[in-house]
Design an enzyme around this catalytic site. Structure first.
Site, short mmCIF file in Angstrom:
data_model
loop_
_atom_site.label_atom_id
_atom_site.label_comp_id
_atom_site.label_asym_id
_atom_site.label_seq_id
_atom_site.Cartn_x
_atom_site.Cartn_y
_atom_site.Cartn_z
N ARG A 35 0.82 -1.21 0.00
CA ARG A 35 0.00 0.00 0.00
C ARG A 35 0.85 1.26 0.00
O ARG A 35 1.91 1.28 -0.61
CB ARG A 35 -1.03 -0.03 1.13
N ALA A 38 4.92 1.55 0.65
CA ALA A 38 5.67 0.75 -0.31
C ALA A 38 5.66 1.40 -1.69
O ALA A 38 6.67 1.40 -2.40
CB ALA A 38 5.09 -0.67 -0.38
N HIS A 39 4.53 1.97 -2.08
CA HIS A 39 4.44 2.68 -3.36
C HIS A 39 5.37 3.89 -3.35
O HIS A 39 6.08 4.16 -4.33
CB HIS A 39 3.00 3.12 -3.64
N ARG A 40 5.36 4.62 -2.25
CA ARG A 40 6.21 5.81 -2.17
C ARG A 40 7.69 5.44 -2.17
O ARG A 40 8.51 6.13 -2.79
CB ARG A 40 5.88 6.63 -0.91
N ILE A 43 8.47 4.57 -5.94
CA ILE A 43 8.34 5.64 -6.92
C ILE A 43 9.10 6.90 -6.51
O ILE A 43 9.83 7.48 -7.32
CB ILE A 43 6.85 5.98 -7.18
#
Length: 204
Positions: A35, A38-40, A43
């Site tokens: 969520r 982890a995405h941040r 990216i």
């Protein structure tokens, strides 16, 4: 009655052909909870995910997990979290990881539509309020990565059997069930609105 559609990891682009927004599928194989943070990390911070999800599946979820030992866990509850929180990251996430199936709650927007269409992935929704049911479809927690993030944000690598029902929200053509339904529902609302107005003009 049509045959139950079960996707098995690793998923190939051709496995998703013919699956349309609004269809129902199930997942067997492996899925990783993944969520916001982890995405941040991937990216914004440029960190590689510590687990290979090429051809795999992710779950926008913050589960409740019971530790049986340092490396053995039991899934207690795994409910989807709001997918729109990941919207600004999802296209790049799909491109960089090769993920094919994204499970969450609620719809996603044009960024994810474009990612699904360009890289041949789908977004699906797991019915809200069924977190304990979803946990029964987790056969085993295989691994836990980035545990420093705490229980909700840890990447829990799960082996699942027929996880679902999963309702296809965005298909590989970029068709978006939620956005299409908004158009239909707003048209219906306007029709009812126009019918009601003359009947309630007396209300001041």
């Amino acid at each position: 009655m049509s045959q139950k559609k079960i996707l098995t990891t690793p998923i190939k682009s051709e496995d998703l052909e013919g699956i349309k927004a609004g269809d129902i599928v199930y997942l067997t194989g492996y899925i990783v909870t993944c969520r916001d943070v982890a995405h941040r990390r991937l990216i914004e911070q440029g960190l590689d995910l510590p687990v290979d999800i090429n051809g795999g599946a992710i779950f926008h979820a913050g589960p409740i997990v019971k530790a049986l030992s340092d490396n053995e866990f039991q899934m207690i509850s795994i409910g989807p979290t709001t997918s729109m929180r990941m919207e600004k990251f999802e296209k790049e996430f799909i491109e960089q990881t090769g993920v094919k199936l994204i499970v969450g709650k609620g719809g996603m927007g044009p960024n994810t539509e474009e990612g699904c269409k360009k890289y041949k992935a789908i977004h699906v929704v797991f019915p809200a309020g069924c977190a304990v049911v979803a946990a029964t479809q987790v056969e085993k927690i295989i691994d836990a990565k980035w545990r420093d993030l705490g229980m909700p944000e840890t990447l829990w690598v799960c082996k699942v059997k027929e996880l679902g029902p999963l309702i296809v929200s965005i298909d590989t053509e970029g068709n978006n069930l939620f956005e299409n339904n908004k158009i239909i529902f707003n048209q219906r609302k306007e029709e009812v609105y126009q019918e009601i107005i003359p009947q309630v003009r007396f209300i001041k």
